[in-house]
Each structure stands twice: as C-alpha cells, then as structure tokens.
Design a protein around this motif. Sequence first.
Motif, short mmCIF file in Angstrom:
data_model
loop_
_atom_site.label_atom_id
_atom_site.label_comp_id
_atom_site.label_asym_id
_atom_site.label_seq_id
_atom_site.Cartn_x
_atom_site.Cartn_y
_atom_site.Cartn_z
N SER A 73 -6.23 12.98 -26.23
CA SER A 73 -6.38 12.52 -27.61
C SER A 73 -5.54 11.25 -27.73
CB SER A 73 -5.86 13.58 -28.58
OG SER A 73 -6.64 14.74 -28.49
N MET A 74 -6.18 10.21 -28.23
CA MET A 74 -5.55 8.90 -28.31
C MET A 74 -5.64 8.39 -29.75
SD MET A 74 -4.93 8.39 -25.00
CE MET A 74 -4.68 6.64 -24.76
N ARG A 75 -4.85 7.36 -30.01
CA ARG A 75 -4.93 6.69 -31.30
C ARG A 75 -4.55 5.23 -31.10
NH1 ARG A 75 -5.63 8.26 -36.28
NH2 ARG A 75 -5.13 6.80 -37.93
N GLN A 76 -5.49 4.37 -31.41
CA GLN A 76 -5.26 2.93 -31.38
C GLN A 76 -6.04 2.39 -32.57
OE1 GLN A 76 -5.87 1.31 -27.52
NE2 GLN A 76 -5.24 -0.72 -28.10
N GLY A 77 -5.37 2.37 -33.72
CA GLY A 77 -6.07 2.04 -34.95
C GLY A 77 -6.74 3.27 -35.53
N MET A 78 -7.58 3.90 -34.75
CA MET A 78 -8.26 5.12 -35.16
C MET A 78 -8.21 6.14 -34.02
SD MET A 78 -12.15 3.61 -35.00
CE MET A 78 -12.81 5.00 -35.84
N PRO A 79 -8.31 7.42 -34.33
CA PRO A 79 -8.25 8.43 -33.27
C PRO A 79 -9.51 8.44 -32.42
CG PRO A 79 -8.55 9.47 -35.42
CD PRO A 79 -8.41 7.98 -35.65
N TYR A 80 -9.33 8.74 -31.15
CA TYR A 80 -10.45 8.89 -30.22
C TYR A 80 -10.01 9.75 -29.06
CZ TYR A 80 -8.16 5.20 -27.42
OH TYR A 80 -7.27 4.47 -26.68
N ARG A 81 -10.94 10.15 -28.24
CA ARG A 81 -10.65 10.95 -27.06
C ARG A 81 -11.20 10.22 -25.84
NH1 ARG A 81 -11.63 17.24 -27.08
NH2 ARG A 81 -9.92 16.99 -28.53
N ILE A 82 -10.44 10.22 -24.77
CA ILE A 82 -10.86 9.56 -23.52
C ILE A 82 -10.73 10.56 -22.38
CG2 ILE A 82 -8.64 8.58 -22.87
CD1 ILE A 82 -11.48 6.29 -22.83
N THR A 83 -11.74 10.56 -21.49
CA THR A 83 -11.70 11.45 -20.34
C THR A 83 -11.41 10.64 -19.09
OG1 THR A 83 -13.25 12.99 -21.37
CG2 THR A 83 -13.02 13.12 -18.97
N ASN A 84 -10.45 11.10 -18.33
CA ASN A 84 -10.01 10.44 -17.10
C ASN A 84 -10.31 11.32 -15.90
OD1 ASN A 84 -8.28 8.17 -18.34
ND2 ASN A 84 -7.48 10.00 -19.32
N VAL A 87 0.02 9.40 -8.18
CA VAL A 87 -1.06 9.94 -8.99
C VAL A 87 -1.68 8.75 -9.74
CG1 VAL A 87 0.42 10.54 -10.97
CG2 VAL A 87 -1.79 11.70 -10.65
N ALA A 88 -3.01 8.70 -9.71
CA ALA A 88 -3.74 7.62 -10.39
C ALA A 88 -5.01 8.18 -10.99
CB ALA A 88 -4.07 6.50 -9.41
N TRP A 89 -5.41 7.62 -12.13
CA TRP A 89 -6.65 8.05 -12.77
C TRP A 89 -7.36 6.86 -13.39
CZ3 TRP A 89 -1.84 10.04 -14.38
CH2 TRP A 89 -1.30 9.46 -15.52
N ARG A 90 -8.63 7.08 -13.69
CA ARG A 90 -9.43 6.06 -14.38
C ARG A 90 -10.38 6.76 -15.34
NH1 ARG A 90 -12.55 4.72 -9.11
NH2 ARG A 90 -14.04 6.42 -9.08
N HIS A 91 -10.88 5.98 -16.28
CA HIS A 91 -11.89 6.51 -17.20
C HIS A 91 -13.16 5.70 -17.07
CE1 HIS A 91 -11.13 3.22 -19.98
NE2 HIS A 91 -9.85 3.55 -20.03
N PHE A 92 -14.09 5.85 -18.00
CA PHE A 92 -15.41 5.22 -17.89
C PHE A 92 -15.36 3.70 -17.75
CE2 PHE A 92 -14.45 5.11 -22.38
CZ PHE A 92 -14.91 3.87 -22.77
N GLY A 93 -14.28 3.07 -18.22
CA GLY A 93 -14.15 1.62 -18.11
C GLY A 93 -13.87 1.14 -16.70
N GLY A 94 -13.45 2.07 -15.84
CA GLY A 94 -13.23 1.75 -14.44
C GLY A 94 -11.82 1.33 -14.09
N HIS A 95 -11.06 0.79 -15.05
CA HIS A 95 -9.69 0.37 -14.72
C HIS A 95 -8.82 1.59 -14.50
CE1 HIS A 95 -10.58 -0.04 -19.04
NE2 HIS A 95 -9.40 0.49 -19.26
N THR A 96 -7.75 1.40 -13.76
CA THR A 96 -6.93 2.53 -13.35
C THR A 96 -5.49 2.42 -13.84
OG1 THR A 96 -6.28 1.54 -11.23
CG2 THR A 96 -8.30 2.83 -11.24
N TRP A 97 -4.88 3.60 -13.93
CA TRP A 97 -3.46 3.75 -14.20
C TRP A 97 -2.88 4.48 -13.01
CZ3 TRP A 97 -1.34 1.35 -18.22
CH2 TRP A 97 -2.18 0.96 -19.26
N ARG A 98 -1.80 3.98 -12.45
CA ARG A 98 -1.25 4.55 -11.22
C ARG A 98 0.28 4.64 -11.31
NH1 ARG A 98 0.33 2.87 -5.83
NH2 ARG A 98 -0.78 4.13 -4.29
N TYR A 99 0.80 5.76 -10.85
CA TYR A 99 2.24 5.95 -10.72
C TYR A 99 2.55 6.19 -9.26
CZ TYR A 99 2.64 6.58 -15.77
OH TYR A 99 2.61 6.38 -17.13
N GLN A 100 3.51 5.44 -8.75
CA GLN A 100 3.99 5.62 -7.38
C GLN A 100 5.47 5.93 -7.45
OE1 GLN A 100 2.84 2.70 -4.46
NE2 GLN A 100 4.71 3.03 -3.29
#
Length: 161
Positions: free
Chosen positions: A74-85, A96-109
Amino acid sequence: MRAAIDRTKTFGTVVLMSSLLVSRSVQVNARPEVIFNLLADPSRHHEIDGSGTVVGAAPSAPTRLALGSSFSMSMRQGMPYRITNTVIEFVEDRVVAWRHFGGHTWRYQLDPLEDGTQTLVTETFDGTVSRFPPALLLMGAPKRNATGIEATLKRLADRFA
C-alpha cells in the motif's frame, strides 16, 4: 520474455543511463543477517521508508521474501495506490532486489565489515531497466529517489545506532 534493449543506443546518451542509476551507502551498527531480516519482511518496509510513500504491506504479502515471490504494498504519493513487486534477486543475508510493472528495480546489498558487527548497506534504484526510462526523468524520479534513499538509509542506521 522481453528482448534486451541497448538503451544507450535507443536513447542516445550515456548520461541518461547514469542519471537513472541512483545508489547510496551507509554503515550500520548491526550484523547483515539482522538487517536482512528487516528487509526480507515486506510488512516492515514502512518502518524504514524515507520516501514517505510506503504505507504498509497488503494482507496477502508473504512474511518472508524469497526469489520469485510477489508482494503488494500500500503506497501513497498524492493519492493512495497499491503496487505489486516481484523479487528478482535474493541471496540470504546479502542481497534482495525487486521490481514492479514499470521494470525499474530497488536493490539492497549488505556487505559485512571487518569487525563482524557492522554492515555496509547499499540501496540502489535502477531506472536503466525501466520499460520507458525517459518517463522517469520527466517525473523527476532520480532526484526524488536519491532523497528517499538517503532518508531510508539514515532511518536504517538510526534504528541500529
């Protein structure tokens, strides 16, 4: 499966590529496995989120991430939304790294430091693998994500100070 695109040719500049890759590091006073347990539990991501956008994990989120697992936030950036990773990298206690439908990734090393009680934590936003990188630039994502990453890493370090 999507064909790989040489984005430096597609968008004509290496500058675009480097501006879409945002990475920051912080030294944390905790062992890698302790930090990793926090990162691998999506229900706890809001505890360290410095961007102010993560509200919490959806009730259907797993309690522990693994390679290939999906989790909704559950996210909120101006308005609430949900994103699946989807988790695309998972090395126990290290990455650990994940991405959502946009393709860009978030990674922790997580890299243990010599004394064994501290860890160098690097968080990276990689927009170079996005489905449409120029849109990220138009939205100001690199600058906004740099600010969010810095705040997240500060919260993480403060948590274990």
